[in-house]
Design a protein around this motif. Structure first.
Motif, short mmCIF file in Angstrom:
data_model
loop_
_atom_site.label_atom_id
_atom_site.label_comp_id
_atom_site.label_asym_id
_atom_site.label_seq_id
_atom_site.Cartn_x
_atom_site.Cartn_y
_atom_site.Cartn_z
N ASN A 1 1.78 12.50 -4.70
CA ASN A 1 2.26 11.50 -3.74
C ASN A 1 2.37 10.18 -4.45
O ASN A 1 1.37 9.67 -4.95
N VAL B 1 2.29 6.88 -3.79
CA VAL B 1 2.04 5.83 -2.80
C VAL B 1 1.70 4.54 -3.55
O VAL B 1 0.78 4.52 -4.35
N GLY C 1 -3.76 10.82 0.37
CA GLY C 1 -3.39 11.64 1.51
C GLY C 1 -4.54 12.47 2.07
O GLY C 1 -4.35 13.62 2.46
#
Lengths: 163, 286, 803
Positions: C87, C89, C234
């Motif tokens: 991910n 982010v 996450g």
């Protein structure tokens, strides 16, 4: 180059106990103490002899265990921080470090104590400069060294003249 | 790595001389181990640990010379009564190597063979006109050749020692009574310091003038450097302020420092000049 | 025997036998001194893997491709990840960082790929076998280059390479200028300092069968960290547990989330095995942030009588290639500019500028050492122009208790004047300063310096040079202003406590605050022991597990003794109230007739021991009411978050102090040796004298390193000295004589009157030393560190005849 089974049997006396271990030929004394014998009181700080966190006594002399190959220690006597305490009693140097506030984050402490141990073994009555010299290879980032020096000076055996 | 632990010089030489693979003699290891682990230098296929060869250890007298085994540690040399009496600046210099942990391991032979221009033991040995004994394996055992220290260093990390050879001893004459010698090293802090520059001076007086002069500099040339121009200014002279000035200028001229992360070329010149001046002033007043 | 006989009669607790102000050894010191303390590198778990990161090792480049096949093919390699596998982010204060970098690297330490393997050796080898193809981009090596016309853009969203600007002002600069008789302006340059925690950074991540994530982490801010990490990796925040093993030094370095932390979590996620990632020393130097380097231009003025009129500051901070909390240090810097001494008109402008250098984060003092160096150097320059003693100038302008500073900070207590006077007296200020000046004037009058500088004795000259005539001495001073009662940066600056008394009179203190070596656990235990009349050995502090401990903002802003201290004190007082009520009921007395001392309930008037605390608790527990004594507290300090103009009373109290340094300067080599530091701090009240001294001494020596030798040298984005060989920390030989004094202003908001001190002692050191060098040798050096080479260059420049 020969391909060999790269593990070597090494026998030494660590903190008074005979031990035999198998270690890679490239392993340092520090590796063997920490990973082979789980004596994790000896710390890795830099791996190149610049900080003193891995100090131990090898055959009575203080060394950086990161700069000694384990195979070089065959037949040697090694003393680590774990070997100082006896019967649950702190060694006088350990007690002085506690009482004098010489410990903060504590990471340099085992190496400092081993360097102090070696100093006091060879010179039971060091002057302040001799203490500084004895610990010149041990870095501390927390205490500013003052309380460490005081702790060791508190143990210095003083002759009648000094009292 | 295969580990060997010979007991004699001959055994060590035969292990080193015969090896078909890269082999490294190992003394204190305080320079080699960090180089291996940082990948600056490849690990050899085998190592020959010289520390258990009795003949390579300790300080002795031999035909009026002082003889030091190459595997003698810095701590042992510093504490040795013979060295302290016969070559006090050597005791002082090895006593200022790094820290106790290193001094307990590092050997004088290793210090020389690593051939760092900053090697702390090199300058005092230059002043002492020391000789290096280098052993080679031959069919009849070991053959020894003797190399004056001044010819020993070939460049940073390079010496006259050929593959298959080992340094076994150092020898030099004791400093005569009444001679002056001094050594100093400059770093940005008092301990744990690779010299930014170092200076050593040895002078002997005869009839009010200097009859023998030796000057040496560390960390200001590719090798530990003998200060011949500075020596020439001293020889046959009394230590007047003018002579000291001329000597200082000669030193500035003859050193060949570089700029690196530790200091600039210009600063190394200043520091060498300052240390040399102070040592000579001390000599003048002693 | 009678029960009463075993209760030895303690004397009524007098002022003398209070625990407050005593020298109490650190509670965890025996564990650390025996080597039993388990730091992150000492912890291992079954089936644990070892993580290793591939760093970009180039300052600015586009990532064209990454080939991980050779690494993946190695025996013992369990996972290889790149940005494509996770991910992405954004995180960090500028939201410009990701765990692994996808398209572009903006500094050498950017994380590109990572490996988890069976052994550290395999992991290290596997990382070497990852092939990354880059397209190099022009390197922006300095803030000047970054703002030059046509400079390469480092992050697309920020076209001018200036992600943050900070402005502050009070009063009217032009009015201040008009009111000034003299004006001084100058530029001060500050270097990067590395934290050099002796224990390198590390983390262990592991997931359980329910997908709960346990982190053994060194963070200083466990609760904020948990929340931020949750978003990055996450995993729901309530499923994350943070356990902090003993930390081998913090100093601000563990305030941010560092990319290695989510990377390790991703590796654990990918392999479903515990993964440990611990840095080597070289990685620690290259891939952890530093104190930010800064260029500070300052102009300030004074009236003839020494009264300050205005201060105008413009500064540039090198942000490096990514943004951490380090980018917010101007918040703190402006507070010293606005409020150290009384100044009616102040203005500050700061630019935070992207470069392709390594980046900076929080470091003890949070910008204040940089600000204070500029400020306190310039005050000496003003004093010089005015022909006044620097001490007098400072005394004239020192704030008094009860004042509100220009930035709206209310000084309910303020010991600055006492700090100035005490340090000066301890140092022999007047005499030493005059001596130095006299000897300096003598030097400048005669051309032959060596002949006129006083010859010093061997002892004075030190060991390095016993016969030289070129040593000069001098003294210099500097003060500081810092938050002492937390800092309301977030909407809460609070800390929670749970206090649990067992039925034998032992207490477990669960506090949200963390111990990073500074000794907070001992201070908190001491406050509880004092509040409950129990011996220290009865107190146990739990402070390292978010599953057990209540919320806290974290270890920063010198806040733990003050904020956590207040919280445990209030919890202890509540427990005390309950204990005394129970005792009163049992003993048929009034609660206010009773007191607690040394584990006993005692007669408040005579001190006669009446009953053990354990027995009272057991009576409550097993008695008719079946109660336990457990109290909780959440303490929120009475401070206010600054408004849009940065005005406001950000801390519950403020710390002040003054250091006087005495130095010896070697005129031939430029070596500055610090002989003595006299440090006086307004600490509110001394709680643990031993721990306090340790903080001050350690801060002074860390400050000396900053001043004299420490610098992460960077050229074209590359670090030149990533090792202890060439990054020079102070050693035992560098420790000066330190004379410490404490001014106790007993702040009404502090626990027993105490203020925070953690960061303070480092802040004024460099300025005091630089001022002392000026006094000794007549050279004003505006750039740190004061290396011998730099000092000598200044000395040479000063001795050249003026044209």
């Amino acid at each position: 180059m020969p391909q060999v089974l790269d593990r070597i049997q090494i026998g030494m006396v660590v903190n008074g106990e005979s031990v035999t271990i198998m270690a890679p030929s490239t392993a340092t004394l520090l590796d063997v103490l920490r990973n082979g014998l789980e004596l994790t009181g000896t710390k890795y700080g830099c791996g190149e002899g610049e900080c003193g966190a891995c100090s131990v006594l090898l055959d009575g002399r203080v060394v950086n265990s990161c700069l000694v190959l384990a195979v070089e220690c065959e037949g040697s006597k090694v003393l680590t921080i774990e070997g100082l305490e006896s019967n649950g009693q702190l060694h006088p140097i350990q007690k002085a470090f506690v009482d004098y506030g010489a410990v903060q984050c504590g990471f340099c402490t085992p190496g400092m104590i081993m360097a102090a141990y070696a100093l006091l073994e060879s010179n039971p009555a060091p002057t302040e400069d001799e203490v500084k010299r004895g610990l010149e290879g041990n870095l501390c980032r927390c205490t500013g060294y003052q309380k460490i020096i005081e702790a060791i000076l508190s143990l210095a055996v003083r002759g009648a003249d000094d009292v | 790595m295969i580990y060997h632990r010979p007991k004699t010089i001959e055994e060590a030489l035969s292990l080193i001389g015969r090896s078909a693979w890269p082999v490294s003699p190992l003394a204190g290891g305080t320079d080699l181990l960090p180089r291996w682990s940082a990948g600056v230098q490849d690990r050899p296929a085998s190592i020959v640990d010289l520390k258990h060869i009795e003949d390579l250890k300790g300080v002795s007298r031999a035909n009026g010379d002082i003889r030091i085994g190459a595997c003698t540690s810095m701590s042992e040399i510093e504490a040795d009564p013979l060295i302290r009496a016969a070559a006090p600046i050597l005791a002082e210099a090895v006593g200022r190597v790094a820290c106790p942990q290193i001094r307990n391991r590092a050997s004088i032979g290793g210090n020389l063979c690593n051939a760092s221009p900053a090697a702390d033991s090199a300058i005092p040995l230059l002043l002492l006109d020391a000789e290096v004994e280098v052993a080679t394996h031959t069919d009849s055992g070991a053959t020894i050749r003797t190399v004056p220290i001044e010819e020993f260093f070939k460049g940073p990390g390079a010496t006259v020692v050929a593959p298959g050879e080992i340094v076994t001893h150092l020898r030099f004459k004791p400093v005569p009574q009444g001679a002056f010698s001094a050594w100093d090293k400059f770093g940005t802090r008092p301990a744990m310091e690779i010299a930014v520059a170092s200076v050593g001076v040895a002078v002997e007086l005869g009839g009010g003038v200097i009859s023998r002069a030796r000057v040496g500099y560390g960390s200001v040339a590719p090798v530990p450097l003998r200060g011949k121009a500075a020596e020439a200014e001293l020889l046959g002279m009394a230590l007047s302020p003018e002579v000291i000035n001329r000597c200082e200028n000669a030193a500035r001229e003859e050193i060949k420092p570089i700029t690196d992360v530790r200091a600039s070329q210009a600063y190394r010149r200043d520091v060498v000049a300052a240390m040399l001046r102070r040592i000579l002033q001390r000599a003048a007043s002693s | 025997m009678f029960e009463a006989a075993s209760v030895a009669t303690p004397k009524r607790r007098t002022k003398k036998d209070t625990l407050i102000g005593r020298r109490i050894p650190k509670l965890d010191a025996p564990e650390k001194a025996t080597g039993l303390a388990r730091y992150i590198e000492d912890l291992n778990f079954p089936r644990m893997l070892y993580g290793k990161i591939l760093f970009a090792d180039r300052p600015h480049a586009r990532i064209v491709s990454i080939d991980t096949s050779a690494a993946r093919a190695m025996r013992g390699v369990r996972a290889v990840i790149t940005a494509a596998d996770i991910n992405l982010v954004p995180f960090g204060y500028g939201q410009d960082n990701t765990a692994l970098k996808a398209d572009k690297v903006t500094c050498i330490r950017d994380e590109v790929a990572a490996v988890a393997a069976d052994t550290p050796e395999i992991a290290a080898e596997a990382v070497k076998r990852i092939r990354v193809t880059y397209e190099d981009l022009p390197v922006v090596a300095s803030p000047e280059e970054a703002v030059a016309d046509g400079a390469p853009i480092i992050h697309e969203k920020i076209a001018d390479n200036t992600p943050f600007r900070y402005d502050y002002s009070h009063g009217d600069i032009e009015a201040g200028v008009g009111d000034s008789h003299i004006i001084v302006e100058d530029t001060y340059t500050l270097q990067r300092q590395a934290h050099c925690c002796l224990g390198t950074s590390g983390i262990i991540a592991s997931f359980d069968a329910d997908g709960r994530l346990t982190l053994h982490s060194l963070t200083q801010v466990p609760f904020l960290y948990k929340n931020d990490l949750a978003r990055i990796v996450g995993v729901a925040p309530e499923k994350i547990r943070i356990i902090q093993p003993p930390i081998g030094g913090g100093f601000g370095s563990k305030l941010d989330i560092h990319p290695f932390e989510p990377i390790c979590i991703f590796l654990a996620m990918k392999t479903s095995r515990p993964v440990k990632l611990v840095f080597t020393r070289e990685e620690e130097f290259l891939a952890t942030p530093t104190r930010q380097n800064a260029v500070i231009y300052m102009r300030s003025g004074a009236r003839k009588d020494g009264t300050f009129t205005f201060r105008d500051v413009r500064m540039t901070l090198d942000n490096g290639g990514r943004t951490s909390w380090g980018a917010t240090t101007p918040w703190i810097m402006m507070r010293s500019f606005s409020s150290l001494y009384r100044v009616p008109h102040v203005r500050q402008h700061a630019d935070i500028i992207y470069t392709n250098n390594i980046y900076a984060c929080a470091f003890r003092g949070y910008g204040n050492p940089q600000a204070t160096f500029a400020l306190e150097s310039q005050i000496d320059q003003l004093a010089d122009e005015l022909g006044m003693d620097p001490l007098d100038v400072r005394l004239i302008n020192a704030q008094k208790p009860g004042e509100t500073t220009g930035q709206g900070m209310v000084l309910r207590t303020c010991g600055l004047k006492e700090c100035l006077e005490t340090s000066a007296a301890n140092a022999g200020w007047e005499t030493k300063r005059r001596e130095a000046e006299a000897s300096r004037n003598q030097q400048t009058e005669t051309p032959n310096r060596a002949a006129t500088v006083r010859e010093r004795t061997k002892e004075q000259a030190g060991i390095a040079c016993s016969h030289c005539r070129s040593m000069v001495r001098g003294v210099g001073m500097a003060s500081f202003f810092h938050v002492g009662g937390g800092a309301k940066i977030y909407r809460s600056d609070g800390c929670g406590t749970i206090l649990k008394l067992d039925d034998f009179g032992a207490v477990t203190v669960l506090t949200g605050s963390s111990e990073i070596g500074q000794g907070s656990e001992t201070v908190l235990a001491q406050i509880v022991a004092e509040g409950l009349g129990l011996p220290m050995k009865n107190i146990r502090v739990i402070n390292n597990d978010t599953e057990l401990t209540p919320w806290d903002v974290g270890v920063h802003a010198s806040r733990t003794t003050f904020i956590a201290g207040n919280s445990v004190l209030r919890a202890a007082r509540e427990a005390r109230r309950k204990l005394l009520a129970a005792a009163a009921a049992r003993l048929k007395r009034e609660p206010d007739q009773l007191d607690l001392s040394e584990g006993k309930v005692v007669d408040g008037a005579t001190g006669e021991a009446l009953e053990s605390i354990g027995k009272i608790i057991r009576g409550l527990h097993f008695g008719s009411k079946n109660e336990l004594i457990m109290t909780t507290d959440f303490y929120e300090p009475p401070s206010t978050a600054p408004d849009e103009d940065q005005m406001g009373d950000i801390s519950a109290c403020y710390a002040f102090g003054t250091h006087v340094a005495e130095v010896e300067v070697d005129l031939d080599t430029g070596v500055v040796k610090v002989i003595k530091v006299c440090a006086t701090h307004d600490v509110g009240r001394v709680i643990n004298r031993l721990g306090l001294e340790g903080q001050i001494e350690g801060g002074i020596v860390q400050g000396l390193g900053y001043c004299l030798s420490e610098e992460v040298k960077v050229s074209e984005g590359r670090v030149l000295n990533p090792s202890f060989t060439d990054y020079k920390l102070m050693t035992t030989w560098d420790v000066p004589e330190m004379e410490l004094s404490f001014v106790e202003t007993n702040d009404p908001a502090g626990p027993y009157g105490a203020k925070g001190v953690g960061e303070s002692p480092l802040i004024p050191v460099a300025a005091a030393v630089a001022n002392a060098v000026y006094n000794a040798a007549g050279v004003r050096i505006r750039e740190l560190p004061l290396t011998p080479e730099k000092v000598l260059a200044h000395l040479k420049a000063a001795s050249r005849p003026a044209e």
